[in-house]
Design a protein around this motif. Structure first.
Motif, PDB file in Angstrom:
ATOM      1  N   VAL A  92      -0.570  -8.547   3.370  1.00  0.00           N
ATOM      2  CA  VAL A  92      -0.855  -7.115   3.235  1.00  0.00           C
ATOM      3  C   VAL A  92      -0.309  -6.553   1.926  1.00  0.00           C
ATOM      4  CG1 VAL A  92       1.202  -6.127   4.361  1.00  0.00           C
ATOM      5  CG2 VAL A  92      -1.036  -5.017   4.627  1.00  0.00           C
ATOM      6  N   TRP A 110       1.918 -12.158   7.437  1.00  0.00           N
ATOM      7  CA  TRP A 110       1.429 -10.783   7.379  1.00  0.00           C
ATOM      8  C   TRP A 110       1.962 -10.032   6.159  1.00  0.00           C
ATOM      9  CZ3 TRP A 110      -1.922  -7.212   8.835  1.00  0.00           C
ATOM     10  CH2 TRP A 110      -1.601  -5.871   8.621  1.00  0.00           C
ATOM     11  N   ASP A 111       3.252 -10.078   5.925  1.00  0.00           N
ATOM     12  CA  ASP A 111       3.841  -9.292   4.845  1.00  0.00           C
ATOM     13  C   ASP A 111       3.231  -9.659   3.499  1.00  0.00           C
ATOM     14  OD1 ASP A 111       5.452  -7.931   6.608  1.00  0.00           O
ATOM     15  OD2 ASP A 111       7.206  -9.218   6.285  1.00  0.00           O
ATOM     16  N   ARG A 150      -6.565  -1.336  11.391  1.00  0.00           N
ATOM     17  CA  ARG A 150      -5.815  -0.082  11.500  1.00  0.00           C
ATOM     18  C   ARG A 150      -5.112   0.288  10.203  1.00  0.00           C
ATOM     19  NH1 ARG A 150      -3.924  -2.391  16.345  1.00  0.00           N
ATOM     20  NH2 ARG A 150      -1.958  -2.830  15.289  1.00  0.00           N
ATOM     21  N   GLU A 151      -4.568  -0.706   9.495  1.00  0.00           N
ATOM     22  CA  GLU A 151      -3.630  -0.419   8.415  1.00  0.00           C
ATOM     23  C   GLU A 151      -4.179  -0.654   7.012  1.00  0.00           C
ATOM     24  OE1 GLU A 151       0.273  -2.073   9.080  1.00  0.00           O
ATOM     25  OE2 GLU A 151       0.062  -1.926  11.268  1.00  0.00           O
ATOM     26  N   THR A 152      -5.370  -1.225   6.892  1.00  0.00           N
ATOM     27  CA  THR A 152      -5.943  -1.464   5.569  1.00  0.00           C
ATOM     28  C   THR A 152      -7.408  -1.032   5.565  1.00  0.00           C
ATOM     29  OG1 THR A 152      -6.793  -3.716   5.916  1.00  0.00           O
ATOM     30  CG2 THR A 152      -4.456  -3.514   5.374  1.00  0.00           C
ATOM     31  N   ASP A 153      -7.994  -1.099   4.387  1.00  0.00           N
ATOM     32  CA  ASP A 153      -9.386  -0.676   4.209  1.00  0.00           C
ATOM     33  C   ASP A 153     -10.303  -1.901   4.182  1.00  0.00           C
ATOM     34  OD1 ASP A 153     -11.646   0.850   3.653  1.00  0.00           O
ATOM     35  OD2 ASP A 153     -11.262   0.834   1.498  1.00  0.00           O
ATOM     36  N   ARG A 164      -4.788  -5.180  13.509  1.00  0.00           N
ATOM     37  CA  ARG A 164      -3.796  -4.545  12.634  1.00  0.00           C
ATOM     38  C   ARG A 164      -4.365  -4.353  11.224  1.00  0.00           C
ATOM     39  NH1 ARG A 164       2.507  -6.536  11.598  1.00  0.00           N
ATOM     40  NH2 ARG A 164       3.144  -4.635  10.481  1.00  0.00           N
ATOM     41  N   ARG A 198     -14.533   2.390  13.459  1.00  0.00           N
ATOM     42  CA  ARG A 198     -14.283   2.560  12.030  1.00  0.00           C
ATOM     43  C   ARG A 198     -15.385   1.982  11.150  1.00  0.00           C
ATOM     44  NH1 ARG A 198      -7.791   2.622  11.095  1.00  0.00           N
ATOM     45  NH2 ARG A 198      -7.279   3.672  13.053  1.00  0.00           N
TER      46      ARG A 198
END
Length: 312
Positions: free
Chosen positions: A147, A143-144, A181-184, A178, A212
């Motif tokens: 992203v 993930w890290d 929620r956290e990226t476009d 996730r 979204r």
């Protein structure tokens, strides 16, 4: 923004998944792969899902050969980033692929540089100057890096017009939610997690995407085959099905049979009933299989059968 970008890309209810054409579980000849893609095209399919991982580049090369000479605006190609192909010799076939090149190995790389290199190499194999959709492939344990490296790199490529839409493709729904929620992201591909047997994605991912305007592609509608043919030895999520899962699938088969319908028709159509889902991705290895899938999408399924299946 996100919804409008995906709206310009979406291309029909059915996508051809090219993993089987690259030798997933058993080899497929170049001629059979070409015949399969030709049958899909003749049936109106214009959405194709591929990845460097599939046959260590074989799927992309075969798809590119088929698309050569066709109008670039007449089809949609989805490919993926996150695995680079580097010279080397694997000790065994990776994740069930057979018949691909034996001098390349897959290396996970979700860095920005890795994404750019991966996409450049995919374009070369495909023989294209752009792809329509690029997805971060299976970043479950990354993930890290995904992203911080892969997503910003894809966003820049989207801004540059190298890709039209970006997102992620996985066999789980939690991390895809996730991403939403956290990226476009514009689109996600969720495999095996929104089916008659496994509805994990319905809890959070699909409502979030609907809210979204994020497109959803659903792969693995047959859950590795058990929902197409639930006989002893059937696979579920890439492994032999346990007795409980097999029992549920067989109960669904009997229920569909009582309505005079094949279970496979309900399985393939089920994901499309959700308003967030744009298309199902069907992995096929023969012209007969894609023709059958196209026919299954047209089988009328009564509402009372859907209600009964929901109770199993």
């Amino acid at each position: 923004m996100t919804g409008s970008r995906w709206a310009t890309v979406r291309s029909g209810r059915l996508a051809v998944g090219t993993a089987p054409l690259a030798g997933l579980y058993e080899p497929v000849s170049a001629a059979a792969a070409a015949d399969t893609l030709e049958a899909a095209w003749a049936g109106g399919v214009r959405l194709f899902d591929t990845a460097p991982h599939y046959g260590a580049g074989l799927a992309e090369r075969r798809l590119g050969e088929f698309l050569r000479g066709r109008s670039r605006d007449g089809y949609t190609v989805v490919t993926k980033v996150g695995r680079l192909l580097v010279p080397g010799r694997a000790a065994h076939d990776e994740e069930g692929f057979v018949g691909g090149p034996s001098d390349l190995v897959r290396v996970r790389d979700y860095s920005a540089d890795g994404v750019r290199r991966s996409l450049e190499e995919s374009l070369t194999r495909l023989g294209l100057d752009r792809v329509d959709v690029a997805l971060i492939h299976d970043p479950d344990d990354h993930w890290d890096e995904a992203v911080a490296g892969a997503f910003p790199a894809l966003a820049r490529l989207r801004d540059e017009g190298v890709v039209r839409a970006i997102g992620a493709g996985m066999n789980q729904s939690a991390m895809l939610a996730r991403f939403v929620r956290e990226t476009d992201v514009d689109v996600v591909l969720v495999a095996g997690r929104y089916t008659l047997l496994d509805r994990e994605a319905a809890a959070e991912l699909l409502p979030l995407c609907a809210e979204r305007g994020v497109g959803v592609l659903v792969g693995g509608a047959f859950n590795s085959g058990i929902l197409a043919d639930p006989n002893p030895g059937a696979r579920f999520n890439y492994a032999p099905a346990d007795p409980a899962v097999l029992g549920r699938a067989r109960a669904m088969q009997r229920l569909c049979a009582a309505y005079g319908l094949p279970l496979a028709a309900a399985a393939l159509q089920f994901p499309l009933r959700h308003p967030a889902v744009s298309a199902v991705v069907a992995g096929v290895r023969s012209a007969a299989e894609i023709r059958e899938d196209l026919a299954l999408l047209e089988v009328p399924v009564p509402e009372e059968l859907w209600a009964a299946l929901n109770d199993l």
